[in-house]
Design a protein around this motif. Structure first.
Motif, PDB file in Angstrom:
ATOM      1  N   GLU A 107      45.572  49.958   3.681  1.00 50.59           N
ATOM      2  CA  GLU A 107      45.109  48.690   3.718  1.00 50.59           C
ATOM      3  C   GLU A 107      45.645  47.654   4.899  1.00 50.59           C
ATOM      4  O   GLU A 107      46.664  47.526   4.975  1.00 50.59           O
ATOM      5  CB  GLU A 107      45.529  47.618   2.399  1.00 50.59           C
ATOM      6  N   THR A 126      44.155  41.094   3.524  1.00 53.15           N
ATOM      7  CA  THR A 126      44.067  42.769   3.660  1.00 53.15           C
ATOM      8  C   THR A 126      42.697  43.203   3.332  1.00 53.15           C
ATOM      9  O   THR A 126      41.825  42.768   2.615  1.00 53.15           O
ATOM     10  CB  THR A 126      45.056  42.982   2.668  1.00 53.15           C
ATOM     11  N   VAL A 127      42.474  44.257   4.231  1.00 51.01           N
ATOM     12  CA  VAL A 127      41.299  45.043   4.177  1.00 51.01           C
ATOM     13  C   VAL A 127      41.353  46.442   4.232  1.00 51.01           C
ATOM     14  O   VAL A 127      42.073  47.150   4.841  1.00 51.01           O
ATOM     15  CB  VAL A 127      40.371  44.638   5.393  1.00 51.01           C
ATOM     16  N   PRO A 128      40.528  47.198   3.099  1.00 49.33           N
ATOM     17  CA  PRO A 128      40.717  48.414   2.847  1.00 49.33           C
ATOM     18  C   PRO A 128      40.204  49.292   3.700  1.00 49.33           C
ATOM     19  O   PRO A 128      38.774  49.188   4.297  1.00 49.33           O
ATOM     20  CB  PRO A 128      40.227  48.935   1.519  1.00 49.33           C
ATOM     21  N   SER A 164      43.050  41.815   8.361  1.00 48.68           N
ATOM     22  CA  SER A 164      41.913  41.240   9.361  1.00 48.68           C
ATOM     23  C   SER A 164      42.380  40.234  10.051  1.00 48.68           C
ATOM     24  O   SER A 164      43.733  39.796  10.212  1.00 48.68           O
ATOM     25  CB  SER A 164      40.746  40.724   8.420  1.00 48.68           C
ATOM     26  N   ASP A 170      47.299  46.699  12.546  1.00 49.22           N
ATOM     27  CA  ASP A 170      48.176  47.614  11.813  1.00 49.22           C
ATOM     28  C   ASP A 170      49.644  47.187  12.288  1.00 49.22           C
ATOM     29  O   ASP A 170      50.197  48.074  13.169  1.00 49.22           O
ATOM     30  CB  ASP A 170      47.870  48.870  12.076  1.00 49.22           C
ATOM     31  N   GLY A 221      36.931  50.831   3.311  1.00 50.60           N
ATOM     32  CA  GLY A 221      35.701  49.889   2.781  1.00 50.60           C
ATOM     33  C   GLY A 221      34.676  50.133   3.291  1.00 50.60           C
ATOM     34  O   GLY A 221      33.515  49.560   2.828  1.00 50.60           O
TER      35      GLY A 221
END
Length: 256
Positions: free
Chosen positions: A129, A137-139, A132, A207, A142
């Motif tokens: 995760e 948090t963005v998987p 953005s 990240d 996804g």
């Protein structure tokens, strides 16, 4: 000689005297001569047999004593023990030779690892995760299939634009960097997920810990980008560790 009247205690009819048993029948007829000189031949024969057996010597008499016989038995026992030990040693040696010569199961060749050996890279996109542009948090899984571009330290505006043009509308383009400022420098939109006018999806993720680069075993950032092509089932189709042109992986886009 006895007189004829008493016959030496024997009866006149040739029977045995009183109170004496009869001689065994297997002895046959025994004739006792009146003159003992008639037995001279038998006496000579017995004396000859006695002369054949020499008298025992001093050592023979010593060895025939009970103490000497016990000593001989102890010596024989002590001699058998080393012989038994030597025999067992020979048997063990022969068995070891047969065991070493007997073919065993084939051994797998050992793989020698050196300091320059590159660890095997994972074939599946990790379930990370990331963040953005607005800090949510963005998987990472996804939106698949996708082309993921790691753009740390790279002025990759042209690479990102060319990649968006090369992919189809079903393939997302995801840029990943260690900081939001680096992502903006790459020429990508600052939003977390937006559909451009041409109907394609672009995601800008950060990240900070470098988890994706570490998981994919990529080298430290330089002036180039790293491209990761992932299909719909999270399998990594191809990894390009260093690239500045979409032509390095254009032929692999059809596999997503």
């Amino acid at each position: 000689m006895a007189g004829a009247s008493d016959n030496g205690g024997w009866s006149s009819d040739g029977g045995s005297p009183d109170d004496l048993p009869d001689l065994p029948e297997e002895w046959g007829v025994i004739v006792i001569p009146d003159d003992l000189s008639g037995l001279s031949d038998e006496v000579d024969a017995i004396r000859a047999e006695l002369r054949l057996a020499d008298p025992p010597t001093r050592w023979q008499r010593l060895l025939r004593r009970p103490a000497a016989r016990r000593l001989r038995r102890v010596a024989a026992t002590a001699l058998r023990a080393p012989v038994l030990i030597i025999s067992l040693a020979v048997l063990v040696t022969v068995a070891s030779l047969f065991a070493s010569a007997w073919p065993g199961p084939p051994r797998q060749p050992a793989v020698q690892r050196t300091a320059t050996t590159t660890p095997e890279r994972s074939s599946t996109l990790p379930a990370l995760e990331l963040l953005s542009a607005d800090g949510q948090t963005v998987p990472l899984r996804g939106r698949l299939p996708a082309v993921i571009l790691l753009v740390d330290g790279c002025a990759c505006t042209g690479l990102v634009a060319d990649t968006i043009d090369a992919v189809g509308p079903e393939i997302a383009v995801i840029t990943v960097s260690a900081a939001t400022a680096s992502a903006s420098a790459a020429g990508t939109p600052p939003t977390g997920a937006m559909p451009p006018a041409n109907g394609k999806t672009v995601r800008v993720l950060t990240d900070p810990a470098g988890s994706l680069r570490t998981h994919l075993r990529l080298t430290a950032p330089d002036t180039t980008a790293a491209a990761v092509l992932v299909d719909r089932g999270t399998s990594i189709v191809r990894v390009v560790p260093r690239t500045l042109s979409v032509e390095d992986f254009r032929s692999d886009l059809a596999r997503l």
